[in-house]
Design a protein around this motif. Structure first.
Motif, mmCIF file in Angstrom:
data_model
loop_
_atom_site.group_PDB
_atom_site.id
_atom_site.type_symbol
_atom_site.label_atom_id
_atom_site.label_comp_id
_atom_site.label_asym_id
_atom_site.label_seq_id
_atom_site.Cartn_x
_atom_site.Cartn_y
_atom_site.Cartn_z
ATOM 1 N N TYR A 349 11.876 47.480 -15.622
ATOM 2 C CA TYR A 349 11.628 48.837 -15.456
ATOM 3 C C TYR A 349 12.720 49.839 -15.229
ATOM 4 C CZ TYR A 349 7.294 46.475 -14.463
ATOM 5 O OH TYR A 349 6.167 45.714 -14.173
ATOM 6 N N SER A 350 13.987 49.338 -15.358
ATOM 7 C CA SER A 350 15.133 50.257 -15.318
ATOM 8 C C SER A 350 16.058 49.828 -16.291
ATOM 9 C CB SER A 350 15.851 50.186 -13.880
ATOM 10 O OG SER A 350 16.968 50.930 -13.820
ATOM 11 N N ILE A 351 16.317 50.725 -17.430
ATOM 12 C CA ILE A 351 17.042 50.583 -18.384
ATOM 13 C C ILE A 351 18.622 50.162 -18.052
ATOM 14 C CG2 ILE A 351 17.544 52.745 -19.262
ATOM 15 C CD1 ILE A 351 16.883 51.834 -22.090
ATOM 16 N N THR A 352 18.967 50.744 -16.828
ATOM 17 C CA THR A 352 20.340 50.240 -16.643
ATOM 18 C C THR A 352 20.671 49.598 -15.595
ATOM 19 O OG1 THR A 352 20.458 52.133 -14.910
ATOM 20 C CG2 THR A 352 20.980 52.931 -17.210
ATOM 21 N N GLY A 353 19.486 48.880 -14.732
ATOM 22 C CA GLY A 353 19.591 47.934 -13.751
ATOM 23 C C GLY A 353 19.813 48.906 -12.351
ATOM 24 N N PHE A 519 15.680 37.525 -19.237
ATOM 25 C CA PHE A 519 16.005 38.667 -20.323
ATOM 26 C C PHE A 519 16.838 38.131 -21.375
ATOM 27 C CE2 PHE A 519 15.147 40.595 -16.086
ATOM 28 C CZ PHE A 519 14.372 41.779 -16.264
ATOM 29 N N LYS A 520 16.424 38.155 -22.589
ATOM 30 C CA LYS A 520 17.143 37.775 -23.679
ATOM 31 C C LYS A 520 18.386 38.575 -24.117
ATOM 32 C CE LYS A 520 16.922 35.512 -28.137
ATOM 33 N NZ LYS A 520 15.799 35.112 -29.420
ATOM 34 N N LEU A 521 19.543 38.168 -24.056
ATOM 35 C CA LEU A 521 20.664 38.949 -24.610
ATOM 36 C C LEU A 521 20.560 39.212 -25.842
ATOM 37 C CD1 LEU A 521 23.749 37.137 -22.813
ATOM 38 C CD2 LEU A 521 22.959 39.625 -22.260
ATOM 39 N N GLY A 522 21.091 40.470 -26.151
ATOM 40 C CA GLY A 522 20.772 40.865 -27.678
ATOM 41 C C GLY A 522 19.552 41.599 -28.130
ATOM 42 N N THR A 523 18.358 41.176 -27.227
ATOM 43 C CA THR A 523 17.053 41.512 -27.454
ATOM 44 C C THR A 523 16.625 42.392 -26.262
ATOM 45 O OG1 THR A 523 16.568 39.586 -28.891
ATOM 46 C CG2 THR A 523 14.929 40.890 -28.128
ATOM 47 N N ASP A 524 16.580 41.834 -25.191
ATOM 48 C CA ASP A 524 15.956 42.507 -24.096
ATOM 49 C C ASP A 524 17.215 43.124 -23.338
ATOM 50 O OD1 ASP A 524 13.511 41.323 -24.243
ATOM 51 O OD2 ASP A 524 14.119 39.686 -23.295
ATOM 52 N N VAL A 525 18.297 42.758 -23.365
ATOM 53 C CA VAL A 525 19.420 43.371 -22.545
ATOM 54 C C VAL A 525 20.632 43.399 -23.603
ATOM 55 C CG1 VAL A 525 21.125 43.042 -20.804
ATOM 56 C CG2 VAL A 525 18.714 42.903 -20.396
ATOM 57 N N HIS A 526 21.172 44.373 -23.691
ATOM 58 C CA HIS A 526 22.740 44.484 -24.643
ATOM 59 C C HIS A 526 23.711 44.551 -23.624
ATOM 60 C CE1 HIS A 526 20.360 44.697 -28.326
ATOM 61 N NE2 HIS A 526 19.584 45.428 -27.575
ATOM 62 N N LEU A 527 24.983 43.900 -23.941
ATOM 63 C CA LEU A 527 26.090 44.012 -22.913
ATOM 64 C C LEU A 527 27.280 44.551 -23.957
ATOM 65 C CD1 LEU A 527 25.952 40.769 -20.870
ATOM 66 C CD2 LEU A 527 25.355 43.026 -19.959
ATOM 67 N N THR A 528 28.077 45.393 -23.225
ATOM 68 C CA THR A 528 29.202 45.775 -24.032
ATOM 69 C C THR A 528 30.525 44.795 -23.885
ATOM 70 O OG1 THR A 528 30.442 46.691 -21.817
ATOM 71 C CG2 THR A 528 28.776 48.033 -23.185
ATOM 72 N N THR A 529 31.501 44.908 -24.379
ATOM 73 C CA THR A 529 32.819 43.931 -24.324
ATOM 74 C C THR A 529 33.151 43.933 -22.779
ATOM 75 O OG1 THR A 529 34.168 45.755 -24.980
ATOM 76 C CG2 THR A 529 33.354 44.458 -26.633
ATOM 77 N N GLU A 530 32.739 44.932 -21.985
ATOM 78 C CA GLU A 530 33.214 44.891 -20.559
ATOM 79 C C GLU A 530 32.329 44.204 -19.845
ATOM 80 O OE1 GLU A 530 33.817 49.262 -20.235
ATOM 81 O OE2 GLU A 530 35.895 48.800 -19.588
ATOM 82 N N ASN A 531 31.139 43.518 -20.261
ATOM 83 C CA ASN A 531 29.875 43.097 -19.594
ATOM 84 C C ASN A 531 29.322 44.048 -18.768
ATOM 85 O OD1 ASN A 531 30.271 40.270 -20.753
ATOM 86 N ND2 ASN A 531 31.936 40.047 -19.357
ATOM 87 N N LEU A 532 29.132 45.391 -19.300
ATOM 88 C CA LEU A 532 28.171 46.287 -18.443
ATOM 89 C C LEU A 532 26.991 46.565 -19.524
ATOM 90 C CD1 LEU A 532 30.846 48.954 -17.788
ATOM 91 C CD2 LEU A 532 29.922 47.675 -16.326
ATOM 92 N N ILE A 533 26.042 46.549 -18.922
ATOM 93 C CA ILE A 533 24.481 46.837 -19.629
ATOM 94 C C ILE A 533 24.741 48.104 -20.362
ATOM 95 C CG2 ILE A 533 22.236 47.665 -19.488
ATOM 96 C CD1 ILE A 533 21.815 45.759 -17.348
ATOM 97 N N ASP A 534 24.672 47.824 -21.907
ATOM 98 C CA ASP A 534 24.476 49.079 -22.957
ATOM 99 C C ASP A 534 23.228 49.375 -23.115
ATOM 100 O OD1 ASP A 534 24.944 50.783 -24.729
ATOM 101 O OD2 ASP A 534 26.067 49.812 -25.993
ATOM 102 N N PRO A 535 22.589 50.410 -22.319
ATOM 103 C CA PRO A 535 21.218 50.637 -22.551
ATOM 104 C C PRO A 535 20.713 51.242 -23.921
ATOM 105 C CG PRO A 535 22.248 52.379 -21.366
ATOM 106 C CD PRO A 535 23.459 51.417 -21.356
#
Length: 571
Positions: A349-353, A519-535
């Motif tokens: 429910y929160s795209i940034t966490g 949550f599946k990485l690359g589908t449900d959640v994307h991370l940057t190279t700094e391991n921050l959520i990339d909404p």
């Protein structure tokens, strides 16, 4: 029954009662006539529509991140053929009232509702100036063949001067009564404070001479409210809940709220704060990390002064911070109003966490337009911020000024005050990322006041107007990020000892942890190279055109109808 209540239940009031149906001879003769007519003006205030909801407006400029971006955020606005905010119907109704209301023999009513009408003419024109810059000033009703209807735009300073003149009339003629759901003398003072600060800082940062008089007007109107009004900051003495309670209250807190939108269950008149935040169908809104990073530590030190501020677990980064953070998003120990179950942030429910909770009440209001907590339009906290900023921009701020403005805001939540000397001796380089054009001896102080404004007024519809008056449009192009999650694994976001969030790659793991969300990485959640959520990984190369994006374009049809109008630059 209050004016706002009447308006909220009859959004087509003006359509049902057009000017042509009002007889000048039989109407405008009683206090009730004046009240009935001015009720329609309240439609100009932020209301419960999706487009104009108070707590949704900051999403257009990135202070609330959705799963899509506004045209403003992507610099993709187009010149409309018609509409686009260039509408004058409400102004004609206001001017018609002002041409006729003095037929009433009730002097008290004339002073009150004459003030209401002038407040709304000021409010209307303030929004037009913010959106379009120079606009034609009309203070009389006109027919289609009136030559003045097709005049050129007036200089913005002329228009703003007349806005302030209208507000001065209202301030000087309305009584001293509080009307929390209707315009009062204090509403006019609050609007004057807002208008004058906007214009003074807009002109200063956009290189227009003569801005000082507006900053001084902001100081004087704010100071009058601070010293000669019944308002202060709402507090029960509990810094861990007072700020949050202000926005969850069923009835506007009269200590602080100067003007509010009233919402009531019996008339099925509600807003959608709970549904917006909790349904998952409203864009899964989340606070961006740039906002979360701006909250100070509980001891008043800067969170971003530590080198690893972008690589700290959520539970740790939200511990020992300005209490307004935990009263605005879900952090450790969060429970719904009237509930005892602790809830962790939920990436569903929160795209940034950073799961927003401001305005959110109990589960009984989770349906569409079921919230009945009132929404502030003007509150005393903004006046304190306006005062502090205007003084700082004029270069006349003293430590006493800070103590009776910013100091009060921080004291409410148990935070240390703001030291002018400390701020100016060591300006915050993190805040400079947003406001690179702030210079001079008060640079550090101005940056701190802007931090305070962003924190205190979060999700109250001020952010975009602040950005354009500060000429800080490039801040809209900064990366949008969420919480720190160092790759696949199990996470205890709220720090209660239980896993609540799992990130995985490949197939969904078997033997799932009870109560955890996957949550599946690359589908449900994307991370940057700094391991921050990339909404929004598809929107990482945004632009802002400094030469045009601060103003809206005039619609094509309006330029054709009135050849004396000129288009805003570079549109």
């Amino acid at each position: 029954m209050s004016s706002l209540l009447l308006v909220n239940c009859s959004d087509d009031y003006l359509d049902k009662n057009p000017i042509s149906d009002v007889s000048e001879d039989s109407f405008f003769t009683t206090s009730s006539d004046l009240q009935l007519y001015t009720n329609g003006f309240y439609l100009l205030l932020p209301n419960s529509s999706v487009r104009n909801e108070i707590f949704i407006t900051d999403s257009q400029c990135g202070d609330v991140v959705h799963n899509t971006l506004s045209d403003l955020m992507t610099s993709s606005r187009l010149v409309p053929t018609t509409g686009g905010g260039w509408s004058w119907d409400n102004l004609r109704d206001i001017n018609y009232f002002l041409e006729n209301y003095e037929k009433c023999e009730d002097e008290t009513a004339k002073n009150r509702y004459g003030g209401v009408a002038r407040f709304f003419r000021a409010y209307f024109y303030f929004n037009m100036v913010m959106d379009f810059g120079d606009v034609p000033w009309y203070d009389k009703t006109m027919e289609a063949d009136d030559e003045d209807l097709y005049k050129a735009r007036d200089d913005r300073q002329l228009v703003v001067d007349r806005i302030l003149k209208d507000l001065d009339w209202a301030i000087g003629n309305m009584d001293d009564q509080q009307y929390p759901y209707e315009v009062s003398k204090y509403s006019a003072l609050a609007l004057k404070s807002r208008v004058a600060l906007f214009e003074g800082t807009f002109e200063k940062y956009h290189g227009i001479s003569g801005y000082e008089k507006y900053l001084q007007a902001a100081v004087e109107s704010s100071q009058e409210l601070m010293e000669n009004s019944p308002y202060g900051l709402y507090t029960t003495g509990n810094p861990d809940t007072d700020y949050a309670d202000l926005f969850r209250a069923e009835s506007a807190e009269l200590t602080e709220v100067i003007l509010a939108r009233e919402y009531t269950a019996p008339l099925v008149n509600g807003h959608r704060a709970n549904y917006y935040t909790l349904s998952g169908s409203q864009g899964t809104p989340g606070m961006p990390k740039t906002v979360a990073n701006s909250y100070l530590n509980a001891d008043g030190s800067r969170f971003t002064d530590q080198s690893d501020y972008n690589a700290i677990s959520f539970a740790e980064e939200t511990t020992d911070r300005d209490p307004r953070l935990s009263q605005t998003i879900r952090t450790s120990g969060y429970t719904r109003v009237g509930q005892s179950t602790e809830l962790a942030p939920d990436l569903s429910y929160s795209i940034t966490g950073y799961f927003i909770t401001k305005y959110v009440t109990g589960p009984g209001s989770d349906g569409i337009n079921q919230n009945t907590n009132d929404l502030p339009v003007f509150r005393f906290a903004e006046v304190l911020l306006n005062y502090a900023e205007a003084k700082a921009e004029l270069g006349t701020a003293t430590q006493e000024d800070m103590e009776k403005s910013i100091g009060l805001l921080r004291a409410r939540v148990g935070m240390p005050g703001l030291s002018i000397a400390d701020a100016n001796a060591n300006p915050d380089v993190y805040q400079e990322r947003f406001y690179s054009n702030v210079t001079g001896a008060n640079k550090g102080l101005i940056l701190e006041i802007r931090r305070e404004r962003r924190v205190e007024l979060y999700m109250e519809g001020h952010r975009w107007n602040d950005i354009r008056r500060w000429k800080a449009g490039q801040s809209l192009t900064l990366p949008l990020r969420g919480i720190y999650l160092p790759g696949p694994g199990e996470y205890d976001l709220d720090g209660n000892g239980a896993v609540d969030t799992v990130l995985y790659e490949g197939e969904l793991p078997v033997g799932q942890i009870e109560g955890a969300k996957y949550f599946k990485l690359g589908t449900d959640v994307h991370l940057t190279t700094e391991n921050l959520i990339d909404p929004l990984p598809e929107f990482n190369n945004r632009t802002f055109n400094e030469n045009k994006d601060y103003l809206l374009p005039i619609p094509i049809q309006e330029l054709q109808l009135n050849t004396n109008l000129t288009q805003n630059p570079n549109w």
